[in-house]
Design a protein around this motif. Sequence first.
Motif, mmCIF file in Angstrom:
data_model
loop_
_atom_site.group_PDB
_atom_site.id
_atom_site.type_symbol
_atom_site.label_atom_id
_atom_site.label_comp_id
_atom_site.label_asym_id
_atom_site.label_seq_id
_atom_site.Cartn_x
_atom_site.Cartn_y
_atom_site.Cartn_z
ATOM 1 N N THR A 107 0.814 -1.215 0.000
ATOM 2 C CA THR A 107 0.000 0.000 0.000
ATOM 3 C C THR A 107 0.851 1.270 0.000
ATOM 4 O O THR A 107 0.470 2.269 -0.585
ATOM 5 N N VAL A 108 2.039 1.207 0.664
ATOM 6 C CA VAL A 108 2.902 2.392 0.730
ATOM 7 C C VAL A 108 3.456 2.729 -0.654
ATOM 8 O O VAL A 108 3.830 3.868 -0.929
ATOM 9 N N ALA A 135 1.908 3.356 -3.074
ATOM 10 C CA ALA A 135 1.057 4.390 -3.673
ATOM 11 C C ALA A 135 1.820 5.698 -3.868
ATOM 12 O O ALA A 135 1.479 6.488 -4.751
ATOM 13 N N ILE A 136 2.877 5.919 -3.085
ATOM 14 C CA ILE A 136 3.656 7.157 -3.206
ATOM 15 C C ILE A 136 4.280 7.269 -4.593
ATOM 16 O O ILE A 136 4.493 8.362 -5.100
ATOM 17 N N GLY A 161 -3.425 0.230 -2.391
ATOM 18 C CA GLY A 161 -2.951 1.473 -1.779
ATOM 19 C C GLY A 161 -3.233 2.681 -2.659
ATOM 20 O O GLY A 161 -3.496 3.778 -2.159
ATOM 21 N N ILE A 206 -6.640 3.779 -1.906
ATOM 22 C CA ILE A 206 -6.705 4.422 -0.590
ATOM 23 C C ILE A 206 -6.171 5.850 -0.699
ATOM 24 O O ILE A 206 -6.756 6.792 -0.174
ATOM 25 N N TYR A 207 -5.053 5.990 -1.427
ATOM 26 C CA TYR A 207 -4.421 7.305 -1.586
ATOM 27 C C TYR A 207 -5.349 8.268 -2.323
ATOM 28 O O TYR A 207 -5.573 9.397 -1.890
ATOM 29 N N VAL A 231 -11.977 4.069 0.333
ATOM 30 C CA VAL A 231 -10.928 3.812 1.328
ATOM 31 C C VAL A 231 -11.253 2.563 2.137
ATOM 32 O O VAL A 231 -10.403 1.686 2.315
ATOM 33 N N SER A 270 -9.245 -1.005 1.968
ATOM 34 C CA SER A 270 -8.586 -1.438 3.208
ATOM 35 C C SER A 270 -9.023 -2.845 3.589
ATOM 36 O O SER A 270 -8.198 -3.695 3.940
ATOM 37 N N CYS A 312 -7.439 -5.432 1.411
ATOM 38 C CA CYS A 312 -6.042 -5.682 1.803
ATOM 39 C C CYS A 312 -5.975 -6.753 2.881
ATOM 40 O O CYS A 312 -5.176 -7.689 2.791
#
Lengths: 213, 238
Positions: B178-179, B181-182, B189, B192-193, B204, B208, B211
Amino acid sequence: MKTLTDAWDWLADASHWSGDDGIWHRLAQHLVLTVVCLVISCLIALPVALVLGHLGKGGALAVNISNVGRAVPTFAVLVLLLLTPLGKFGEGPTVVALVLFAVPPLLTNAYVGMRGVDRDIVQAARGMGMTGQQMLFQVEVPLALPMIMNGVRIAAVQLVATATIAALAGGGGLGRIITAGFNLASTPQVVAGAVLVAVFALLVEGAFELEDC
Amino acid sequence: MPPWSGPLTQSPGSAPPDDCLARNDWICGEYLSTRRHILLDAVVQHLQLTALAVLIALVLAVPLAVVARRWTLASGPVLALTTILYTIPSLAMFSLLLPAYGLSASLVVAGLVLYSLTLLVRNILAGLRAVPEDTRQAARGMGYGPVRLLLTVELPLALPAAMAGLRIAMVSAVSLVTVGAIVGYGGLGNLIYAGMNTFFKAQVLTASVLCVVIAVAADLLLLGVQRILTPWTRASHA
């Protein structure tokens, strides 16, 4: 190599260290978030774990809560909390999310440590006429201390990591340098922020390692 | 424009329909039916990134653990390196890989490989070290060479510990994707972002929950594989 020197130049620029978006301010935010949430998490988790461990009850819960914590993405929890009414209170969602993810390792390790105390020693303490409270604080907790501290170390490292991700959901801390770098498409700033976060995390881990020596 | 303009689906000019999308509810059946393809694409990306990363990590971890077991000198540095890698927060790890990989799926896979590698090497090494010396001696006495000893005695006996590590690595990877997504490659992710930026509650929550469902499903799958691969541990429990 060029990126590394660019990142170094970014760090060497004094203007990047001052102000509300500056490194000093972000570092202070990160430190305060980590320490405050670690204290709150210990106050919540340790009494529960010590009492459960002393009584020998609730073992399944105390052990499995860590597995549950691992399966839930920290980023998802941060964003979910941000969209609840709690999101209106500045760092509220960040603090709640950080505590939620620091409690499981504290609970599991303290419980396992308490149950790992030699039963013969506990029996001997009881034979000497110690009360439950005396046994808890003079026998069990001192013997379980290495495992309890191991839990505190894991929780602290987890807090530093979660506080970094909190920047994605608008929280303060060193992660903001990274997310701002991504928004500016500035690779040097992203790398510089990442180096700061990594060094901070390694220092926290190192502080606990030194304590063990 | 209201802040929840993201979830709205009606064409401009028409009256806003009074459904759960317009109300921006947390739980919304409309969302599931209208965004099925987006969700499916995100789940597929999530699974691909996770599976690829854990597979690469496994291929690298086995020889590393065997080397660390055989040459005691190597085990210190290998364990120290894995501790350092594991301590670096995920967002920082992805960021440090940015100069090497750019904004790509490879960046997310590389970051996940480093985390999974750490968990796998530690667990496989612990499993290899736990093989009883008597068992090794017995195999040598029966004329087993070092390669045969490793492949037919030591690695099978290390399997329960290795599988435990694999399950932890898999569940952690599902959550860490998910991180990603940056950099735009975060599987669920990403949803969610995007949902965070448009205050889209249904998106969201749905992403979630998916996941967690993927993490639990992957864990159960590996548990099943472990039971098939190690029938002897099952027998001892019965």
